[in-house]
Structure formats: structure tokens, C-alpha cells
Design an enzyme around this catalytic site. Structure first.
Site, short mmCIF file in Angstrom:
data_model
loop_
_atom_site.label_atom_id
_atom_site.label_comp_id
_atom_site.label_asym_id
_atom_site.label_seq_id
_atom_site.Cartn_x
_atom_site.Cartn_y
_atom_site.Cartn_z
N CYS A 34 -10.87 -4.02 5.92
CA CYS A 34 -9.46 -3.58 5.97
C CYS A 34 -8.76 -3.77 4.63
CB CYS A 34 -8.71 -4.38 7.03
SG CYS A 34 -9.48 -4.31 8.62
N HIS A 36 -1.22 -5.66 6.31
CA HIS A 36 -2.27 -4.99 7.09
C HIS A 36 -1.87 -5.07 8.57
CE1 HIS A 36 -5.93 -3.87 8.89
NE2 HIS A 36 -6.39 -5.08 9.14
N ASN A 91 -5.11 -1.17 14.76
CA ASN A 91 -5.68 -1.55 13.47
C ASN A 91 -6.58 -0.42 12.98
OD1 ASN A 91 -7.16 -2.61 11.37
ND2 ASN A 91 -7.70 -4.52 12.40
#
Ligand code: ACO
Length: 395
Positions: A115, A255, A285
């Protein structure tokens, strides 16, 4: 001191049309909307259509970014595509994207840092333009995580979604862009997020497939603990190195993994919740796509204006983490580019001259932002009124 500055000259995003809600998931695994919302903040996520892959979505986001920057694919010097879900393990997804774009002049690389990949790419791109080596670098975060999900594992399948976000990092003579940055990695946590059956260590066999070795495994609690710790450390580092405090930051783009992680981190940082961009409720996500998707939406919502300071921070598989402080520049600048390095000033005074010029430029930018705010204050009610009338008339 660098000769040039970096600037985000264009941005774009793409999410697939198909929406998968928590209620849909509750029909698939033993979970509930209430559990997912209270434990993660996620309400729905987007899922790629059959046959739609990472490069397809990255291409859509890139086309938007190029258009916004007023550039052609041939203007790109380098393509950095951050993804953990490439179309193929070989060739690199970045080369496939280059071909689809027709960006024949560009170098291309695929960056795998979970990520954190987009921020690793953004910071790398800024180095290339600040040194003057390149003029325009495309940075994309694109993921098709739905293909790596075990749709019977409630521990992971409720968390992730698909999408892509892109920015063009361009060379600029105007002060701003990347101010401070940090790249981190704690390899001791490599097995906390793992696709165990894809790679040179495990040849693909029917047994691997049967044991779902090609699906993502995660130690959620370990990642949670790691994430809250490194987010605080990374943000503190980039803000302190810039000689600033949290109050000087206009927007935080973290994030988008879990709202509880974000809330805990900002509480520890003493950061104002109002100044945090959160859109994970709609996308979940999306790994490397998460920060650019949030950045694009923040820009579309007018949450980032010229002269603003934005901190972006991410963590992910590896376990990697990164943060940067970016100063937002106006889309268009009126002044002629003047480089202090070209001025007839002695070498010893160049740094001071650059600082004076930067201060003057900032004042100019702030004045412009105030003028644009005043115009918006008049235009927005008119626009909303017109939109309301049109809606009522069914137009
Ligand atoms: N629905 C209902 N119950 C669930 C679900 C679900 N979807 N998932 C887990 N549970 C259960 C567990 O089985 C457990 O039950 P038990 O106590 O009987 O064993 C209970 O809920 C509590 O589980 P915890 O793991 O303690 O739940 P927690 O509050 O820690 O939340 C979560 C789990 C959401 C996964 C959290 O740990 C988290 O967000 N971790 C970080 C994950 C992350 O960000 N990953 C991405 C990293 S970035 C990248 O590179 C991809």
C-alpha cells in the site's frame, strides 16, 4: 539545494462501476454491516468487472491526469506504476501501460511496496524532476485486489477494493512541491501480509491452488499495531524536518485502510480531525491506489488550495511505510520562470536570494488563493441554486 522544484501538474482516478456493500458481504460470509462499519469504517468498495485488470484502470486514471496537465503521452519521460496486483508477474505492468498509452519516449518501471507503493513512487518521481533529469513523470497506484481475495475469509475480504489513481509530477521553477520525505521498511514483518503461493519460492501446483496459496493472508492485529506506530513516527518526522508543527499542516492524506487506525494515529499526533481526508467508507482499502484516490477526491472537493501544505502517509505489505510533506502549487503561474542559479548574484548569496524569492512567491500565491475563495463564495450559492432548479425541473 535542488535546481528545480517538483509539482503535481495533473491528477486522475478511476474506480470500477460495480459496488459491493457490507450488506452484500453479509450474504457471502459470517459478518454484518454493523461489525464492518464499527471495526473499519468501510461501508462499500468497488470491484473490477470480469476481465478488467490493473492496467485497464490505471490507463483510465492516467488519461484523466494527462488531460488535466495538458500533456500528451509522448511528453512523459518515465512511468512508475505501483501495484501488488499486476496484470502479469512478467512482463512489468508498467510496460503494458506504456504500450496502451503510446508513451513511446518513456522509461517504465513497476514498483512493489504494498500500500506504500504510490508514495514510494511519488517521492522517487520528485527526485528525477528536482535534479532536472526529467520533465514529466507519471506515477500511478493501481490495484485489482478482488482477484487476490479469498471470498470465504471474513478476516480479509471485507477490507479491500479495486481502483486506480494517477498523478503527473512535473519539473517546476516555482517553489513548492516535495518538501520533506521519509521511506521506511521493517522487513521483519514480511509475513504479516502475504500471498504465499505466487512466486519463485512456491511453484504453482494443484495443492497450492487447493490450499488457496494464491489468496491474500493477513495478520490483522500485527498490521494494526505496526500501522498506528509508524504513521505517528513518519508524520512527525516529515513535519519536524520541515521546521513546522501539526498546526501548520492544512491537510493529512493517510492510507485508507481502517478508520480506527487513522483516528488513533491522529489522536496521538494531536492532529485536527477536520483536516484529515477520509474516503475509505466508499472504497475500502485499495492498497497502492488508496492515497492517490484520496488525493484526487480532496482536490475535487476543493480541500487543497495553492500554498497549502499536505502530508501524505502510508503503510503496507513488507512491512513498508512512507510519508512526505508536499506544498501545493497553483495550476497556472503568471510569472516568467527565473532560476536563481541563472541570476547574476554571487554564489554565497544565492541561497538567501532563493529564500527571498520563495517568500515573495508565497505571498503572491496566498493573495491569489484569497481572490479565488472570494469568487467561489459568490459563485457557489449561484451554482447550487441553478443545480437545484434544474433538478426540480427534471433536466
Ligand atoms: N465480521 C465479523 N467478525 C469478524 C470479522 C468480520 N468481517 N473479521 C474478524 N472477525 C472476528 C474475529 O474472528 C474475532 O473473533 P474471535 O474473537 O472469536 O476470534 C473478532 O472479530 C475480533 O477480531 P480482531 O482481529 O481482534 O478484530 P480487530 O478489531 O483487530 O479488527 C481488523 C480486525 C479490521 C482486520 C483490524 O485488525 C485491522 O484493520 N488491521 C489492519 C489491517 C490492514 O490495514 N491491512 C492492510 C494493510 S495494507 C496492505 O499493504 C495491503
Amino acid at each position: 539545494m535542488s535546481n528545480y522544484y517538483s509539482k503535481i501538474s495533473g491528477w486522475g482516478m478511476y474506480v470500477p462501476e460495480r459496488v459491493l456493500t457490507n450488506h452484500d458481504l453479509a450474504q457471502m460470509v459470517d459478518t454484518s454491516d454493523e461489525w464492518i462499519v464499527t471495526r473499519t469504517g468501510i461501508r462499500e468498495r468497488r470491484i473490477a468487472a470480469e476481465g478488467q485488470a490493473t492496467v485497464d484502470m490505471s490507463l483510465r486514471a492516467t488519461q484523466q491526469a494527462l488531460e488535466r496537465a495538458g500533456l500528451q503521452a509522448d511528453d512523459l519521460d518515465l512511468i512508475i506504476l505501483a501495484t501488488s496486483t499486476p496484470d502479469y508477474l512478467c512482463p512489468p505492468a508498467s510496460s503494458v501501460l506504456q504500450d496502451r498509452l503510446g508513451a513511446s519516449r518513456a522509461g517504465a518501471m513497476t514498483l512493489v511496496a504494498g500500500c506504500t507503493g504510490f508514495l514510494y513512487g511519488l517521492i522517487t518521481a520528485a527526485q528525477f524532476v528536482q535534479t532536472g533529469a526529467y520533465r514529466h513523470v507519471l506515477v500511478v497506484g493501481g490495484e485489482t485486489l478482488s482477484y487476490a481475495m479469498d471470498w470465504t475469509d471474513r478476516n480479509t475480504c471485507v477490507l479491500f477494493g479495486d481502483g486506480a489513481g494517477a498523478v503527473i509530477v512535473s519539473r517546476s521553477d516555482q517553489p513548492g512541491g516535495l518538501q520533506t520525505m521519509m521511506l521506511g521498511s521493517d522487513g521483519s514483518g514480511w509475513d504479516a501480509l502475504l500471498l504465499p503461493g505466487i512466486g519463485s519460492i512456491t511453484p504453482l501446483t494443484p495443492e497450492v491452488l487447493e490450499n488457496k496459496g494464491h489468496k491474500l493472508k493477513m495478520n490483522g492485529r500485527a498490521v494494526f499495531k505496526f500501522a498506528t506506530r509508524v504513521m505517528v513516527e513518519a508524520v512527525t518526522q516529515v513535519v519536524t524536518e520541515a521546521g513546522l508543527t501539526m498546526n501548520d499542516i492544512d491537510l493529512l492524506i493517510p492510507h485508507q485502510a481502517n478508520e480506527r487506525i487513522i483516528d488513533l494515529a491522529i489522536r496521538r499526533l494531536g492532529f485536527d480531525r477536520e483536516k484529515v481526508m477520509v474516503n475509505l467508507d466508499r472504497y475500502g482499502n485499495t492498497s497502492a491506489a488508496s492515497v492517490p484516490l484520496a488525493l484526487c477526491e480532496a482536490l475535487d472537493q476543493g480541500r487543497l488550495r495553492p500554498g497549502d501544505r499536505v502530508v501524505m502517509v502510508a503503510f503496507g505489505a513488507g512491512l513498508t511505510y512512507a510519508a512526505c510533506l508536499w506544498e501545493w502549487q497553483p495550476e497556472e503561474v503568471s510569472e516568467e520562470p527565473i532560476l536563481v542559479t541563472n541570476w547574476p548574484v554571487p554564489e554565497s548569496l544565492r541561497e538567501t536570494a532563493q529564500q527571498v524569492r520563495t517568500a515573495a512567491w508565497r505571498m503572491q500565491v496566498q493573495a491569489r488563493a484569497k481572490a479565488s475563495d472570494a469568487a467561489m463564495a459568490i459563485m457557489l450559492p449561484l451554482y447550487t441554486f441553478r443545480k437545484g432548479v434544474k433538478k426540480r425541473l427534471g433536466k
